[in-house]
Every structure is written in structure tokens, then in C-alpha cells.
Design a protein around this motif. Structure first.
Motif, mmCIF file in Angstrom:
data_model
loop_
_atom_site.group_PDB
_atom_site.id
_atom_site.type_symbol
_atom_site.label_atom_id
_atom_site.label_comp_id
_atom_site.label_asym_id
_atom_site.label_seq_id
_atom_site.Cartn_x
_atom_site.Cartn_y
_atom_site.Cartn_z
ATOM 1 N N VAL A 5 0.862 -1.179 0.000
ATOM 2 C CA VAL A 5 0.000 0.000 0.000
ATOM 3 C C VAL A 5 0.897 1.226 0.000
ATOM 4 O O VAL A 5 1.798 1.345 0.826
ATOM 5 C CB VAL A 5 -0.926 0.028 1.232
ATOM 6 C CG1 VAL A 5 -1.820 1.260 1.190
ATOM 7 C CG2 VAL A 5 -1.772 -1.230 1.284
ATOM 8 N N ILE A 6 0.674 2.114 -0.933
ATOM 9 C CA ILE A 6 1.521 3.295 -1.072
ATOM 10 C C ILE A 6 0.674 4.551 -0.940
ATOM 11 O O ILE A 6 -0.274 4.762 -1.700
ATOM 12 C CB ILE A 6 2.247 3.309 -2.434
ATOM 13 C CG1 ILE A 6 3.077 2.027 -2.602
ATOM 14 C CG2 ILE A 6 3.139 4.533 -2.553
ATOM 15 C CD1 ILE A 6 3.710 1.891 -3.972
ATOM 16 N N ASN A 7 0.983 5.376 0.024
ATOM 17 C CA ASN A 7 0.309 6.652 0.210
ATOM 18 C C ASN A 7 1.160 7.738 -0.439
ATOM 19 O O ASN A 7 2.233 8.068 0.064
ATOM 20 C CB ASN A 7 0.134 6.939 1.704
ATOM 21 C CG ASN A 7 -0.549 8.279 1.957
ATOM 22 O OD1 ASN A 7 -0.961 8.961 1.018
ATOM 23 N ND2 ASN A 7 -0.681 8.639 3.226
ATOM 24 N N PRO A 8 0.713 8.328 -1.546
ATOM 25 C CA PRO A 8 1.550 9.306 -2.238
ATOM 26 C C PRO A 8 1.690 10.624 -1.489
ATOM 27 O O PRO A 8 2.573 11.418 -1.794
ATOM 28 C CB PRO A 8 0.804 9.518 -3.557
ATOM 29 C CG PRO A 8 -0.628 9.260 -3.214
ATOM 30 C CD PRO A 8 -0.586 8.135 -2.220
ATOM 31 N N ALA B 51 1.223 4.452 6.155
ATOM 32 C CA ALA B 51 0.779 3.587 5.059
ATOM 33 C C ALA B 51 -0.245 2.560 5.530
ATOM 34 O O ALA B 51 -1.152 2.193 4.783
ATOM 35 C CB ALA B 51 1.971 2.889 4.425
ATOM 36 N N GLU B 52 -0.135 2.077 6.781
ATOM 37 C CA GLU B 52 -1.102 1.100 7.273
ATOM 38 C C GLU B 52 -2.479 1.728 7.420
ATOM 39 O O GLU B 52 -3.492 1.110 7.086
ATOM 40 C CB GLU B 52 -0.637 0.507 8.600
ATOM 41 C CG GLU B 52 -1.505 -0.653 9.057
ATOM 42 C CD GLU B 52 -0.860 -1.437 10.195
ATOM 43 O OE1 GLU B 52 -1.587 -2.222 10.823
ATOM 44 O OE2 GLU B 52 0.341 -1.275 10.425
ATOM 45 N N ALA B 53 -2.533 2.967 7.903
ATOM 46 C CA ALA B 53 -3.820 3.666 7.978
ATOM 47 C C ALA B 53 -4.386 3.893 6.586
ATOM 48 O O ALA B 53 -5.596 3.817 6.357
ATOM 49 C CB ALA B 53 -3.648 4.999 8.715
ATOM 50 N N GLU B 54 -3.492 4.165 5.626
ATOM 51 C CA GLU B 54 -3.922 4.358 4.237
ATOM 52 C C GLU B 54 -4.595 3.110 3.693
ATOM 53 O O GLU B 54 -5.542 3.191 2.901
ATOM 54 C CB GLU B 54 -2.713 4.719 3.366
ATOM 55 C CG GLU B 54 -2.990 4.864 1.884
ATOM 56 C CD GLU B 54 -3.869 6.048 1.545
ATOM 57 O OE1 GLU B 54 -4.506 6.004 0.477
ATOM 58 O OE2 GLU B 54 -3.923 7.015 2.333
ATOM 59 N N ALA B 55 -4.142 1.934 4.116
ATOM 60 C CA ALA B 55 -4.688 0.677 3.610
ATOM 61 C C ALA B 55 -6.168 0.520 3.925
ATOM 62 O O ALA B 55 -6.897 -0.181 3.218
ATOM 63 C CB ALA B 55 -3.905 -0.503 4.188
ATOM 64 N N LEU C 270 -5.047 -0.629 -5.770
ATOM 65 C CA LEU C 270 -6.241 -1.075 -6.480
ATOM 66 C C LEU C 270 -7.351 -1.504 -5.531
ATOM 67 O O LEU C 270 -8.528 -1.233 -5.782
ATOM 68 C CB LEU C 270 -5.898 -2.264 -7.381
ATOM 69 C CG LEU C 270 -5.125 -1.983 -8.662
ATOM 70 C CD1 LEU C 270 -4.734 -3.299 -9.314
ATOM 71 C CD2 LEU C 270 -5.964 -1.151 -9.614
ATOM 72 N N ILE C 271 -6.986 -2.195 -4.451
ATOM 73 C CA ILE C 271 -7.983 -2.768 -3.540
ATOM 74 C C ILE C 271 -7.894 -2.126 -2.161
ATOM 75 O O ILE C 271 -8.907 -1.739 -1.579
ATOM 76 C CB ILE C 271 -7.788 -4.292 -3.429
ATOM 77 C CG1 ILE C 271 -7.840 -4.926 -4.835
ATOM 78 C CG2 ILE C 271 -8.854 -4.911 -2.533
ATOM 79 C CD1 ILE C 271 -7.437 -6.388 -4.868
ATOM 80 N N PHE C 272 -6.682 -2.014 -1.640
ATOM 81 C CA PHE C 272 -6.469 -1.405 -0.329
ATOM 82 C C PHE C 272 -5.926 0.002 -0.507
ATOM 83 O O PHE C 272 -4.944 0.206 -1.223
ATOM 84 C CB PHE C 272 -5.482 -2.240 0.501
ATOM 85 C CG PHE C 272 -6.025 -3.569 0.926
ATOM 86 C CD1 PHE C 272 -6.618 -3.733 2.161
ATOM 87 C CD2 PHE C 272 -5.942 -4.672 0.085
ATOM 88 C CE1 PHE C 272 -7.109 -4.969 2.568
ATOM 89 C CE2 PHE C 272 -6.435 -5.907 0.474
ATOM 90 C CZ PHE C 272 -7.027 -6.054 1.712
ATOM 91 N N GLY C 273 -6.527 0.965 0.159
ATOM 92 C CA GLY C 273 -6.072 2.344 0.064
ATOM 93 C C GLY C 273 -6.743 3.097 -1.073
ATOM 94 O O GLY C 273 -7.510 2.548 -1.854
ATOM 95 N N ARG C 274 -6.438 4.376 -1.150
ATOM 96 C CA ARG C 274 -7.005 5.238 -2.193
ATOM 97 C C ARG C 274 -6.202 5.052 -3.483
ATOM 98 O O ARG C 274 -4.990 5.234 -3.508
ATOM 99 C CB ARG C 274 -6.962 6.692 -1.745
ATOM 100 C CG ARG C 274 -7.855 7.000 -0.555
ATOM 101 C CD ARG C 274 -7.548 8.354 0.041
ATOM 102 N NE ARG C 274 -6.199 8.375 0.623
ATOM 103 C CZ ARG C 274 -5.662 9.449 1.201
ATOM 104 N NH1 ARG C 274 -6.349 10.582 1.267
ATOM 105 N NH2 ARG C 274 -4.449 9.393 1.707
#
Length: 465
Positions: free
Chosen positions: A52-55, A62-66, A242-246
Motif C-alpha cells: 500500500v503506497i500513500n503518495p 501507510a497502514e492507515a492508508e490501507a 487497487l484494492i487497499f487504500g485510495r
């Protein structure tokens, strides 16, 4: 796309003596930075291989982003279990995807979106300076990336599906789906200044929570005044979360525009996204002469604007010159559900459709139209119905021992090498211009309710009956 000697444009894109100038050293550093600071969460409990990558953030969030994104938790978890087995695979035609991730547009219409800022090609055609010509042309190639950052998937066209566009800067545009496996679309656009031809075949690599999209294709533009032929090699695109995160889209790498007539070229580097968005959207590069000397530097952001400035053989700005803007993004609708531009909405409307629209046109697809109206249940049902009709028609074709034959394009014997694989090239056969001229000159042509036309790309009619 390019020939074999153009597969690695960066290695030959330097200035005098192969030095490459200022931007080349910067971009090499950014490459390393982009790889070093990717912020991800790998191996969440129960989710082996998840990235999961938060730009917009760092490694700590990143875990919260997921936990964010458009999916409900139960849908997200179920889809991850289903898709996990495809990691490393080309999923272009491998899986049936839910309409929750779709936008109400087909890939043929996405191909047409590169025409939004085609006035840059008009300027390239009118330009006498060969290096400014390349500035205009390469900027046109970059301009579509603002639209390509949308996080929704377009519908795969049905075999034989078409898309027509008129009423935009004098351009007449026709696209046709010529292959289903692998999916291939072909298009031809033309106005008083240029012709545009593309054969496009997508190849993907599914990475778990992201997918890399390789644009296997050949794009050529001919400027009518000078007869110059230009060829485009775009970078790959990566769809993250694609599935986890924005979900967000990036296209790190080099875009190359080659002048096949003179040997001049433009090499523009799309910076990778680093911590807290560092480098995201940035584009830097040069227009080079046939002798590999930098002549113009180009810089800016593909989501805002690009500018240019004459430079010396080291790639430094020439004294007495200034940075001038060559293009900027047009205003966009606020809070648009699918991140559409005004031009994207025009592409979906009948404002850009000609008289007596072909019944195979993307606008007429019932699944696309239902999604546009917000009815996801009907869209999903119609999508399944069309896909079954396509399979039924394939069975009929195989029973008859026949091959699908496109109407508006012919398959050539040319095989075009690209950085990601070889491509069978199709060419425009000119029949659409004859078809359109006959309709436009007809005295009995009546205006009809275009939306009432039933979608029909089928070679044998409705094979499912």
C-alpha cells in the motif's frame, strides 16, 4: 511506437559528448530517490504480498492508508482473496472485474482523449522552427496525462465496437476494436494540420495491490505542411492501491517523441513519486537535434503546465532567454464523481457525435450508459450480457471457419518492436471518410434521436438468440 534502436532512448539522449546536461543528472538522482523512499506496508497479517503506497505521506501512515478507498471491507477482503492468485500475471483479459471500479467510458474513448489539446499539433504544423515544432508536439503528448490520472477503469470494447468524434477543432476521428484477445484498438484522426494514427495493445502485470500497464502500441502523427512524421514512445503507467487504500496513478519514466523525418527528438522524464508527494507530476527534459545536441529544455508538471527555454550544448538556459509557458491544463468541473474533464464529458455526449452515428459506437453501450446514470446493478447485468453475446459470436465465427474483419482499418504485414513487446500494426483504409462524406452530402439525411439507436457491433447480429 518505436523501432529497436529506440528502445532505450535515455541512454542516447545526452547532449554534446554524451553528457546529457543538467536535467539528466537530476533525473538520475530522482530515479534513485524514488526507489529508496517508496512508502508501503508489506505483509499485513493475512495479506501476503500486499503493498500500500500513500503518495501524500510517509512510511508511518501507510497502514492507515490501507483502510481507506472506495471498497467496503467485505468486498475488499473478498476481492483480495480472489485476485491474490494472479500476482505476476497479465490480467488484461484474465478476470471479470466489478463495475464498482469502472468509469462510464470505453478504452476507445480514452484513446480519443489525446485530441483535447490538439491545437498544439496545429501549432507544430504551422511552426517553421524545427525545435519549437518538437516542443509543441511533445507537449501535446504529455497533455493527455492529466486525464489519464483518473482512478477508474474504462470498459473493454466489444470486438467491432467503434467510436466517432467530430465538432472538435476540425478533427474527424474514428476508432475501432480490432481484436478481443489480446484487446487491441486502432484509431485515425485528421484535420487540416495533421493526421493521427495509433494501433494500441495493452499488456499488464498484476502486482497484488497495484498493476503496471505497458502501452504496447504505435502512435504516429504526420504534420501536413512540412510532411514531418512523428512517432511517440510513452512510459509505462502504474495504478497503485487497487484494492487497499485510495487508488492513484503514476507514470514514472521517459516519454520519447521521435521525428522520423529529420532525426530530431524530445526526451521528457516523468519523475517518480517519493515521500509526501516529492517529485510527483514533475516532467523535465530536452528537445535534441539529430546530432544529439540539446536545443530546448522543457519543464513543468503534467497536471498543471509545461514551459520551454532555449539551451546551450550543456543543457543550460541561453543567456537573454526566459522560460515561457507552452501549455496549461484547462479548468475542470469541481467535485466530479469520475474526475472527468469538460472534454471527457463531451466525449460521452452526442455533442461530439456525427449525423447517423454508427450503431457500434461506444456511447450506445447499455452498460456504459447505465453506469453514467448511476445504476450499477443494471450496468453489471448489461456488461455480463454483452460479454456473453461476444462469446456467442465467437462460437458462431469459429463454426463458420471465419475470421473477424475490421471495417475501417486493415491489418498490415508490419511488426513494430516496442520496449514491451512486438505489435501487429493496422492502418486506416480510408473507407470511413467515404462513408462520412456520403452521409454528410446526402439530401435525405435526417436528424434522429441518437440515444435511441440500439448498440450493435455484431458481425452476425445477435448470436445469443
Amino acid at each position: 511506437m518505436g523501432s529497436k534502436d529506440q528502445d532505450l532512448p535515455a541512454s542516447s539522449g545526452g547532449g554534446a559528448g554524451g553528457g546529457g546536461g543538467f536535467f539528466q543528472s537530476i533525473t538520475k538522482g530522482m530515479r534513485s530517490l524514488g526507489l529508496a523512499v517508496t512508502n508501503s506496508v508489506n505483509g499485513m497479517v493475512g495479506y501476503e504480498g500486499l503493498e500500500v503506497i500513500n503518495p501524500d505521506g510517509g512510511t508511518e501512515d501507510a497502514e492507515a492508508e490501507a483502510m481507506k478507498g472506495r471498497w467496503k471491507q467485505e468486498d475488499r477482503d473478498g476481492y483480495w482473496k480472489m485476485m491474490n492468485k494472479y500476482i505476476g500475471s497479465d490480467v488484461t483479459s484474465l478476470v471479470t472485474l466489478p463495475v464498482i471500479i469502472f468509469e462510464p467510458m470505453t478504452m476507445l474513448q480514452k484513446i480519443a482523449e489525446i485530441m483535447e489539446y490538439c491545437e498544439l499539433l496545429d501549432k507544430a504544423d504551422e511552426c517553421e522552427d524545427p525545435y519549437m515544432r518538437m516542443v509543441y508536439a511533445s507537449t501535446w503528448a504529455v497533455s493527455v496525462y492529466f486525464a489519464l490520472q483518473r482512478t477508474w477503469k474504462p470498459f473493454n470494447p466489444i470486438l467491432g465496437e467503434t467510436y466517432e468524434m467530430v465538432n472538435h477543432r476540425g478533427v474527424t476521428f474514428i476508432a475501432e476494436q480490432v481484436s478481443h484477445h489480446p484487446p487491441m484498438g486502432v484509431a485515425h484522426g485528421e484535420n487540416d494540420h495533421f493526421t493521427y494514427d495509433i494501433t494500441s495493445k495493452l499488456k499488464t502485470k498484476f502486482l497484488g495491490n497495484s498493476v503496471e500497464v505497458y502501452p504496447i502500441g504505435r502512435t504516429r502523427v504526420t504534420l501536413k505542411k512540412s510532411g514531418v512524421v512523428l512517432e511517440l514512445i510513452p512510459p509505462l503507467t502504474k495504478v497503485n492501491n487497487l484494492i487497499f487504500g485510495r487508488t492513484w496513478v503514476d507514470s514514472p519514466g521517459e516519454l520519447v517523441m521521435n521525428n522520423l523525418t529529420t532525426g530530431d527528438k524530445a526526451v521528457l522524464y516523468f519523475q517518480p513519486c517519493g515521500w509526501f508527494g516529492a517529485g510527483r507530476y514533475e516532467v523535465d527534459g530536452y528537445v535534441y537535434s539529430a546530432a544529439e545536441e540539446p536545443k530546448m529544455m522543457v519543464t513543468g508538471k503534467w497536471n498543471k503546465s509545461l514551459s520551454y527555454q532555449p539551451c546551450d550544448q550543456e543543457g543550460d538556459p541561453l543567456p537573454g532567454t526566459e522560460l515561457k509557458e507552452v501549455w496549461k491544463v484547462a479548468p475542470t468541473p469541481a467535485n466530479d464523481k469520475h474526475q472527468y474533464t469538460y472534454f471527457a464529458h463531451k466525449l460521452n455526449s452526442f455533442d461530439t457525435a456525427p449525423k447517423k452515428l454508427l450503431p457500434s459506437d461506444s456511447r450506445l453501450r447499455p452498460d456504459r450508459y447505465a453506469l453514467e446514470k448511476g445504476d450499477m446493478s443494471k450496468s453489471g447485468a448489461e456488461k455480463s450480457r454483452l460479454e456473453e453475446q461476444q462469446r456467442a459470436e465467437k462460437r458462431t465465427r469459429e463454426t463458420k471457419g471465419e475470421q473477424f474483419t475490421p471495417k475501417w482499418f486493415n491489418k498490415t504485414d508490419d511488426i513494430s518492436p516496442t520496449p514491451w513487446g512486438d505489435l501487429e500494426v493496422y492502418e486506416y483504409n480510408g473507407k470511413y471518410a467515404e462513408h462520412r462524406a456520403a452521409i454528410d452530402s446526402s439530401s435525405v439525411a435526417e436528424e434522429t434521436d441518437q440515444s435511441s439507436i440500439e448498440f450493435n457491433p455484431w458481425q452476425y447480429g445477435d448470436s445469443s438468440q
